[in-house]
Scaffold this active site. Sequence first.
Site, PDB file in Angstrom:
ATOM      1  N   ASP A   9      33.335  26.588   7.152  1.00  0.00           N
ATOM      2  CA  ASP A   9      32.240  27.404   7.674  1.00  0.00           C
ATOM      3  C   ASP A   9      30.988  27.228   6.812  1.00  0.00           C
ATOM      4  OD1 ASP A   9      31.610  29.634   9.595  1.00  0.00           O
ATOM      5  OD2 ASP A   9      31.188  30.699   7.728  1.00  0.00           O
ATOM      6  N   GLU A  50      30.830  22.609   8.809  1.00  0.00           N
ATOM      7  CA  GLU A  50      29.782  23.099   9.720  1.00  0.00           C
ATOM      8  C   GLU A  50      28.458  22.961   8.980  1.00  0.00           C
ATOM      9  OE1 GLU A  50      28.209  27.064  12.059  1.00  0.00           O
ATOM     10  OE2 GLU A  50      29.294  27.250  10.177  1.00  0.00           O
TER      11      GLU A  50
END
Length: 544
Positions: free
Chosen positions: A206, A275
């Site tokens: 993330d 990400e």
Amino acid sequence: MVAEPTRLEWWKTGVVYQIYPRSFKDTTGSGTGDLPGITSRLGYLSDTLGVDAIWISPFYPSPMADFGYDVADYTDVDPMFGTLGDFDELLGEAHDSGLRVIIDWVPNHTSDRHPWFLESRGSRTNARRDWYVWRDPKRDGSPPNNWRSVFGGPAWEFDEQTGQYYLHSFLREQPDLNWRNPAVEAAMFDTLRFWLDRGVDGFRIDVAHFIMKDPDLTDNPRAVPSAGEADFKDLGDYDAWEHVNDKGHRDVHAVFRRLRSVLDEYDGDRFTVGEIHIFDWDRWAAYYGDGDELHMPFNFSLVWARWDAGAIRSRVEALEAAIPAFAWPNYVLGNHDEQRLATRYGPENERAAAVLLLTLRGQPTIYYGDELGLRETPIPGARLQDPWGLRVPGMSRDGCRTPMPWTPGPGHGFTDPTVEPWLPFGDDAQTRNVEEEFADEGSTLTLYRRMLRLRRNRTSLVAGTIEFLNGIPGDVLGFRRDLGNERTTVFVNFADEERSVDVEPGAALLLSTDHRRTGIGSGRLTLAANEAVVLDPGGDRRPI
Ligand code: GLC
């Protein structure tokens, strides 16, 4: 032509499918999906659909301020989703079905309820104080610098008890960890080992580039609007600043080299994808390192591209030019943070988008429900769940997170018919669901199933080179994929009317977005409006 690689790891050949666990399949009647629900649908993923790997969004214990992206314990499962035993069962059964499992890892921030943060905020002198980013207010009491939270407002929250601010790049319930403290790195790497030991195949990381900030916490300068990125998503106030100091500091690369060596302690081609929303391709490609950092940074370049042949081609070419020779590209057209692709590109284009995703050179990731052509679901104000949408009007991500419709009828095979799911179903769920679409030759699901089957049987689509075709109408994208003697040609018509292209006289149809098409004319192919076709230019194969 580039030399053909001798061994291709699973993450190069495979297709990944993202599961948002709250919305996949509920087995307890809670109205929210769970891990046993995923296990019960593995056959759908491996056989019916035919993907190779699943990425599961967070299922860790969490107060759910950001629906699991606020982690209170990195080494357990939230009771809402099941138990660690349920996870082990899911993993074992997935592996038995030939599916790899990627889990989400959220290193930039924890929940404000994580024991590390509770300790850290307890006093200025406790051992974990420096695990987070604490600073004194400015003399006038204002935050230490001008950094903004992605979700709106300042990135700093004042803590009355200890008289300092802490940094949160997202919600105030998501304090940023201090990755410049080696103890934080060691503890977080141990959480990776916890899951690697259990057998997971990889991690989606993330907001990977956020973990390293300017050590002096220097103010960000004002943004100068750049024409090139004008059609990427507009984050409003956040985009008014050039984010040069609050994320992506060059020291991040050393962290990812050390992270890679943690993965390399394990056999079995463990994988990482970060990400990373960076649209300057050289900076973006730096996250591959020399093949010693992330296996891939996620490529979001097409997510907010206009549905336009030229725009798509130039982004693919820019990417191909930027990545090092050893690096493997990837494409994603939808995820849990973006509007459903059928709505974003227009419902008439969602089938062509599927063909594009599965034929470009690189690893594709399919977002759950896109294989049914799910549209963005309008969510009535009273049912909004997403904290971003509740803070900033228009930013809600709920519309792409609605439950997966498996069957017609109440509950749609997702939950108990008497239960209200955590988000409403789309109003077309009666017809747009797995059961109905499975039985329908012309459905989006059937198109995905065929396309995935074709990809498996056609190695040029998986590992071939890519070359764009010139001399065709400007609103048609044409490219070929070559591997050894095998060539596959793809045409995507972006126009809302017919377009014709020249094809080799012996060319044979492999697949069309229009299931009624049975072949192509000799030497000249007329594409219907918004149609995409896949051809064997020298072939005599029958359509799949
Ligand atoms: C990532 C996630 C998003 C989340 C945010 C904060 O962008 O994809 O869902 O809200 O990070 O963790």
